[in-house]
Design a protein around this motif. Structure first.
Motif, PDB file in Angstrom:
ATOM      1  N   LEU A 160       0.861  -1.188   0.000  1.00 40.10           N
ATOM      2  CA  LEU A 160       0.000   0.000   0.000  1.00 40.10           C
ATOM      3  C   LEU A 160       0.890   1.230   0.000  1.00 40.10           C
ATOM      4  O   LEU A 160       1.794   1.350   0.836  1.00 40.10           O
ATOM      5  CB  LEU A 160      -0.931  -0.006   1.210  1.00 40.10           C
ATOM      6  CG  LEU A 160      -1.965   1.131   1.264  1.00 40.10           C
ATOM      7  CD1 LEU A 160      -3.288   0.646   1.864  1.00 40.10           C
ATOM      8  CD2 LEU A 160      -1.455   2.352   2.028  1.00 40.10           C
ATOM      9  N   ILE A 161       0.632   2.134  -0.947  1.00 38.01           N
ATOM     10  CA  ILE A 161       1.475   3.313  -1.157  1.00 38.01           C
ATOM     11  C   ILE A 161       0.609   4.559  -1.082  1.00 38.01           C
ATOM     12  O   ILE A 161      -0.375   4.691  -1.816  1.00 38.01           O
ATOM     13  CB  ILE A 161       2.160   3.258  -2.542  1.00 38.01           C
ATOM     14  CG1 ILE A 161       2.932   1.951  -2.705  1.00 38.01           C
ATOM     15  CG2 ILE A 161       3.071   4.463  -2.738  1.00 38.01           C
ATOM     16  CD1 ILE A 161       3.290   1.635  -4.151  1.00 38.01           C
ATOM     17  N   THR A 162       0.965   5.495  -0.205  1.00 38.32           N
ATOM     18  CA  THR A 162       0.254   6.768  -0.161  1.00 38.32           C
ATOM     19  C   THR A 162       0.976   7.780  -1.046  1.00 38.32           C
ATOM     20  O   THR A 162       2.167   7.659  -1.303  1.00 38.32           O
ATOM     21  CB  THR A 162       0.146   7.309   1.272  1.00 38.32           C
ATOM     22  OG1 THR A 162       1.443   7.704   1.744  1.00 38.32           O
ATOM     23  CG2 THR A 162      -0.427   6.256   2.209  1.00 38.32           C
TER      24      THR A 162
ATOM     25  N   GLY B 211       6.424  -7.924  -8.825  1.00 35.51           N
ATOM     26  CA  GLY B 211       5.330  -8.876  -8.713  1.00 35.51           C
ATOM     27  C   GLY B 211       4.375  -8.650  -7.564  1.00 35.51           C
ATOM     28  O   GLY B 211       3.486  -9.458  -7.316  1.00 35.51           O
ATOM     29  N   HIS B 212       4.525  -7.530  -6.838  1.00 36.10           N
ATOM     30  CA  HIS B 212       3.643  -7.253  -5.705  1.00 36.10           C
ATOM     31  C   HIS B 212       2.308  -6.684  -6.184  1.00 36.10           C
ATOM     32  O   HIS B 212       2.271  -5.835  -7.080  1.00 36.10           O
ATOM     33  CB  HIS B 212       4.289  -6.252  -4.757  1.00 36.10           C
ATOM     34  CG  HIS B 212       5.554  -6.747  -4.134  1.00 36.10           C
ATOM     35  ND1 HIS B 212       5.570  -7.668  -3.116  1.00 36.10           N
ATOM     36  CD2 HIS B 212       6.852  -6.453  -4.394  1.00 36.10           C
ATOM     37  CE1 HIS B 212       6.820  -7.931  -2.768  1.00 36.10           C
ATOM     38  NE2 HIS B 212       7.619  -7.196  -3.523  1.00 36.10           N
ATOM     39  N   ALA B 213       1.228  -7.124  -5.573  1.00 35.18           N
ATOM     40  CA  ALA B 213      -0.054  -6.468  -5.762  1.00 35.18           C
ATOM     41  C   ALA B 213       0.003  -5.105  -5.078  1.00 35.18           C
ATOM     42  O   ALA B 213       0.807  -4.891  -4.177  1.00 35.18           O
ATOM     43  CB  ALA B 213      -1.176  -7.314  -5.176  1.00 35.18           C
ATOM     44  N   LEU B 214      -0.862  -4.185  -5.508  1.00 38.22           N
ATOM     45  CA  LEU B 214      -0.771  -2.808  -5.035  1.00 38.22           C
ATOM     46  C   LEU B 214      -2.112  -2.275  -4.558  1.00 38.22           C
ATOM     47  O   LEU B 214      -3.165  -2.633  -5.085  1.00 38.22           O
ATOM     48  CB  LEU B 214      -0.256  -1.892  -6.150  1.00 38.22           C
ATOM     49  CG  LEU B 214       1.110  -2.196  -6.771  1.00 38.22           C
ATOM     50  CD1 LEU B 214       1.360  -1.253  -7.937  1.00 38.22           C
ATOM     51  CD2 LEU B 214       2.217  -2.060  -5.740  1.00 38.22           C
ATOM     52  N   VAL B 215      -2.032  -1.388  -3.565  1.00 36.21           N
ATOM     53  CA  VAL B 215      -3.148  -0.515  -3.196  1.00 36.21           C
ATOM     54  C   VAL B 215      -2.625   0.902  -3.326  1.00 36.21           C
ATOM     55  O   VAL B 215      -1.692   1.292  -2.619  1.00 36.21           O
ATOM     56  CB  VAL B 215      -3.641  -0.776  -1.758  1.00 36.21           C
ATOM     57  CG1 VAL B 215      -4.821   0.144  -1.450  1.00 36.21           C
ATOM     58  CG2 VAL B 215      -4.028  -2.234  -1.564  1.00 36.21           C
ATOM     59  N   LEU B 216      -3.196   1.666  -4.230  1.00 38.86           N
ATOM     60  CA  LEU B 216      -2.715   3.015  -4.516  1.00 38.86           C
ATOM     61  C   LEU B 216      -3.624   4.041  -3.839  1.00 38.86           C
ATOM     62  O   LEU B 216      -4.837   4.059  -4.065  1.00 38.86           O
ATOM     63  CB  LEU B 216      -2.698   3.268  -6.026  1.00 38.86           C
ATOM     64  CG  LEU B 216      -1.910   2.261  -6.872  1.00 38.86           C
ATOM     65  CD1 LEU B 216      -1.972   2.653  -8.346  1.00 38.86           C
ATOM     66  CD2 LEU B 216      -0.460   2.167  -6.401  1.00 38.86           C
ATOM     67  N   VAL B 217      -3.021   4.912  -3.030  1.00 36.18           N
ATOM     68  CA  VAL B 217      -3.772   5.902  -2.257  1.00 36.18           C
ATOM     69  C   VAL B 217      -3.310   7.306  -2.636  1.00 36.18           C
ATOM     70  O   VAL B 217      -2.112   7.587  -2.640  1.00 36.18           O
ATOM     71  CB  VAL B 217      -3.577   5.693  -0.743  1.00 36.18           C
ATOM     72  CG1 VAL B 217      -4.349   6.748   0.055  1.00 36.18           C
ATOM     73  CG2 VAL B 217      -4.003   4.286  -0.335  1.00 36.18           C
TER      74      VAL B 217
ATOM     75  N   VAL C 281      -4.183  -4.406  -8.943  1.00 32.65           N
ATOM     76  CA  VAL C 281      -4.026  -3.032  -8.449  1.00 32.65           C
ATOM     77  C   VAL C 281      -5.374  -2.522  -7.965  1.00 32.65           C
ATOM     78  O   VAL C 281      -6.345  -2.482  -8.717  1.00 32.65           O
ATOM     79  CB  VAL C 281      -3.466  -2.086  -9.528  1.00 32.65           C
ATOM     80  CG1 VAL C 281      -3.212  -0.705  -8.928  1.00 32.65           C
ATOM     81  CG2 VAL C 281      -2.194  -2.645 -10.151  1.00 32.65           C
ATOM     82  N   GLU C 282      -5.411  -2.122  -6.717  1.00 31.83           N
ATOM     83  CA  GLU C 282      -6.604  -1.539  -6.099  1.00 31.83           C
ATOM     84  C   GLU C 282      -6.402  -0.034  -5.956  1.00 31.83           C
ATOM     85  O   GLU C 282      -5.332   0.417  -5.553  1.00 31.83           O
ATOM     86  CB  GLU C 282      -6.832  -2.169  -4.728  1.00 31.83           C
ATOM     87  CG  GLU C 282      -7.981  -1.602  -3.933  1.00 31.83           C
ATOM     88  CD  GLU C 282      -8.066  -2.203  -2.540  1.00 31.83           C
ATOM     89  OE1 GLU C 282      -8.778  -1.619  -1.686  1.00 31.83           O
ATOM     90  OE2 GLU C 282      -7.399  -3.232  -2.279  1.00 31.83           O
ATOM     91  N   VAL C 283      -7.427   0.728  -6.302  1.00 33.40           N
ATOM     92  CA  VAL C 283      -7.374   2.183  -6.184  1.00 33.40           C
ATOM     93  C   VAL C 283      -8.210   2.624  -4.987  1.00 33.40           C
ATOM     94  O   VAL C 283      -9.369   2.229  -4.851  1.00 33.40           O
ATOM     95  CB  VAL C 283      -7.884   2.847  -7.481  1.00 33.40           C
ATOM     96  CG1 VAL C 283      -8.127   4.333  -7.275  1.00 33.40           C
ATOM     97  CG2 VAL C 283      -6.888   2.624  -8.619  1.00 33.40           C
ATOM     98  N   LEU C 284      -7.596   3.408  -4.111  1.00 32.59           N
ATOM     99  CA  LEU C 284      -8.277   3.869  -2.892  1.00 32.59           C
ATOM    100  C   LEU C 284      -8.078   5.377  -2.753  1.00 32.59           C
ATOM    101  O   LEU C 284      -7.155   5.844  -2.077  1.00 32.59           O
ATOM    102  CB  LEU C 284      -7.719   3.130  -1.674  1.00 32.59           C
ATOM    103  CG  LEU C 284      -8.315   3.447  -0.292  1.00 32.59           C
ATOM    104  CD1 LEU C 284      -9.834   3.267  -0.301  1.00 32.59           C
ATOM    105  CD2 LEU C 284      -7.681   2.579   0.769  1.00 32.59           C
TER     106      LEU C 284
END
Length: 252
Positions: free
Chosen positions: A5-7, A25-31, A53-56
């Motif tokens: 997870l990256i802010t 290869g990491h899945a992501l949560v983008l903040v 990739v998840e967008v938050l």
């Protein structure tokens, strides 16, 4: 591979962290606040690397929106193995000329938000006995440079302590302390960069690459490039008045 997870992921160092972690290869949560830019980056990364990739979208200075990101970090059903606290802003004017509400927002983003996210992440990571956190601080943490330096000094001190304390639980916490980096940071705060010598600039790719390597090595502090390592060494012996640097000036 795990989820990162990256802010502040919509541009600059945050976007570069997303690209390099996705390439690994990491899945992501983008903040970040800008949903459109997040969606564009997410589409790029899905197409290029095939990762999830998840967008938050969230404004981390807003209590409710920060709480939503904290909940995502601590969700045991969707564990976050890597947390990158990168979101940040700069203040152009001196402390006495900056509205108090702007200074408070600045502290919320640079101190309250990463504190809250680290708290959730370390609790969740402790249950799994593994995890990685990178807190993007700054070389400014080592010099007297207004409330920005003060906020980054907090992040530096906290990261060093947390790395020492939680490494026994398999959690690595690194304060990444770059100097001037080619990003949108200075243009967003309306600051001219004409007075900054070219040799002081770093590329985002290098900063992120060195930060990730140092984090994997278990370092509590990462200072990219020899030139900025020298700056930090000098900061320990030079008088404070010589370390403040030139006055920030607006673009014309």
């Amino acid at each position: 591979m795990t989820t990162a997870l990256i802010t502040g992921a919509s541009s600059g160092l945050g976007a570069e962290f997303a690209r390099q972690l996705a390439a690994q290869g990491h899945a992501l949560v983008l903040v970040a606040r800008d949903r459109a830019r997040l969606e564009k980056l997410a589409a790029e990364l899905r197409s290029r690397t095939g990762v999830e990739v998840e967008v938050l979208p969230a404004d981390l200075t807003d209590e409710a929106q920060l709480a939503a990101v904290v909940d995502r970090v601590g969700d045991p059903a969707r564990p976050v193995g890597i947390l990158v606290n990168n979101a940040g802003i700069g203040l152009l004017h001196d402390f006495d000329r900056t509205p108090l509400e702007d200074e408070i927002k600045h502290v919320r983003l640079h101190v309250e938000a990463p504190l809250s996210l680290c708290h959730a992440a370390i609790r969740a990571m402790s249950a799994r006995n593994e995890g990685r956190i990178i807190n993007v601080a700054s070389v400014a943490a080592f010099v007297p440079r207004g409330s920005y330096s003060a906020a980054k000094a907090w992040m530096l001190a906290f990261s060093r302590w947390a790395n020492l304390h939680y490494k026994r639980r398999g959690i690595i916490v690194t304060a990444l302390c770059p100097g001037f980096v080619h990003t949108e940071f200075h243009s967003r705060m309306g600051m001219t960069t004409k007075f900054i010598p070219p040799f002081l600039w770093l590329r985002a790719e290098r900063v992120v690459r060195e930060g990730l390597v140092d984090n994997l090595r278990g370092k509590g502090v990462s200072i990219p490039s020899r030139r900025y390592k020298a700056v930090v060494l000098l900061s320990r012996v030079l008088p404070g008045r010589l370390l403040q640097g030139p006055q920030r000036r607006p673009r014309r």
